[in-house]
Design an enzyme around this catalytic site. Structure first.
Site, PDB file in Angstrom:
ATOM      1  CG  HIS A 102      -1.725  -1.084   1.410  1.00  0.00           C
ATOM      2  ND1 HIS A 102      -2.603  -1.605   0.427  1.00  0.00           N
ATOM      3  CD2 HIS A 102      -1.902  -1.959   2.311  1.00  0.00           C
ATOM      4  CE1 HIS A 102      -3.390  -2.796   1.002  1.00  0.00           C
ATOM      5  NE2 HIS A 102      -2.980  -3.116   1.991  1.00  0.00           N
ATOM      6  CG  HIS A 118      -6.290  -5.952   1.678  1.00  0.00           C
ATOM      7  ND1 HIS A 118      -6.938  -5.221   2.424  1.00  0.00           N
ATOM      8  CD2 HIS A 118      -5.009  -5.837   2.061  1.00  0.00           C
ATOM      9  CE1 HIS A 118      -6.239  -4.708   3.432  1.00  0.00           C
ATOM     10  NE2 HIS A 118      -5.016  -5.073   3.113  1.00  0.00           N
TER      11      HIS A 118
END
Length: 333
Positions: free
Chosen positions: A57, A219
């Site tokens: 991320h 995700h």
């Protein structure tokens, strides 16, 4: 799938080594256990702030370690929570005697492992508070959560809580302002493509060329709906409507508008999205007084974006404007 990596098993360690090499003025790195810590930590008498979660991320969370934001970030494997041991080690490393705040995205593994680390820190006489970020309006529960997911709003919580700690607020006050930011923040995202986890080597889900996923998680979790690709303005309208209804936001509000890229979206497209979002807010009498545009909470190379709106007041605006010196956010100095 082509990736600029060596051994997939070493992706996180090598990326963290790269952060250490690129930003020696800001951070130092522990490799066993692995965490990234502010170079001058611990600061005596200052509340320490620790966040973390699965890698993939970036720049969340390691890119936000530094003055005015995080004191430490704990990277887990790609899309997988770090274990309690490095979280505990990071907590000890930043403890300056005023306690430590954990900022945790609402994913089950993260919540459980940070909770365990907080308990262990308590046994070391470190006072720990935890704030769970759950700004995503797309779904109530997902593959990884009980309740709403923590997504791009995490950056805003970390920045504003970091500023409160930097000015000398005590642990209860820093936790309170972090809780307030989370309560006044709403986000929703869209995916045009799937990410490719390095050890898997193939897209994490199938998304036809002419379709998009509305309400995607960071995700790759499913969102609200899979629809045919639409023009940018229509997509923004789809994302903003549930955001504005949920708090709800109202005419006269001052807000921070944050358009976040998922890793594979060109900046030019993010500005197209921002333009429409600002138009919609203006039509509703909502004033955009602070802004952020860029790739800050990514999903590897996913093409897509998210929109985040934070309702501001004088205190939150002052804390947002306060100086920050990290790899990914820098102003005021």
């Amino acid at each position: 799938m082509k990736k600029l990596i060596n051994d997939p098993k070493n992706v996180v360690a090598e990326a963290v080594a790269g952060i250490a090499a690129a930003h020696p003025d800001l951070v130092t790195v522990s490799y066993d256990p692995i965490f990234i810590v502010r170079k001058d930590a611990p600061t005596p008498g200052k509340v320490g702030i620790v966040s973390g979660g699965g890698s993939g991320h970036e720049p969340l969370h390691g890119g936000f370690v530094g003055s005015g934001m995080l004191d430490a970030a704990v990277p887990g494997p790609v899309f997988t929570s770090p274990t309690p041991d490095p979280i505990l080690a990071a907590t000890i490393a930043v403890n300056g005697g005023a306690g430590v705040l954990h900022i945790v995205k609402n994913y089950t593994g993260d919540v459980l492992n940070f909770e365990t680390a907080a308990d262990l820190a308590g046994a070391e006489d470190i006072d720990v508070r935890t704030v769970i970020v759950d700004d995503d309006v797309a779904v109530k529960d997902s593959l990884y959560t009980a309740g709403r997911r923590g997504v791009a709003g995490t950056v805003l919580v970390e920045k504003i809580a970091g500023a409160a700690a930097e000015r000398g607020d005590d642990l209860d006050a820093v936790a309170a302002v972090a809780t307030k930011v989370n309560a006044q923040t709403r986000s929703m995202g869209v995916a045009l493509t799937a990410p490719v986890v390095p050890h898997a080597g193939e897209p994490s889900f199938d998304l036809p060329e002419d379709e998009i996923e509305i309400g995607i998680g960071i995700h790759g979790e499913p969102g609200r709906a899979r629809i045919k690709l639409e023009p940018a303005d229509a997509i923004v309208d789809r994302l903003l409507a549930p955001i504005l209804e949920d708090l709800p936001f109202a005419s006269g509000d001052q807000v921070l508008l944050f358009v976040n890229g998922m890793g594979g979206t060109p900046q030019v497209e993010l500005y197209i999205l921002f333009r429409r979002a600002a138009e919609v807010l203006a039509e509703k009498g909502i004033t955009v007084s602070r802004t952020l545009v860029g790739n800050f909470v990514t999903s590897l190379e996913m093409q897509g974006a998210s929109i985040t709106v934070l309702k501001l007041d004088d205190e939150l605006t002052e804390l947002w404007d306060a100086p920050v010196q990290t790899a990914a956010l820098r102003w005021g100095r």
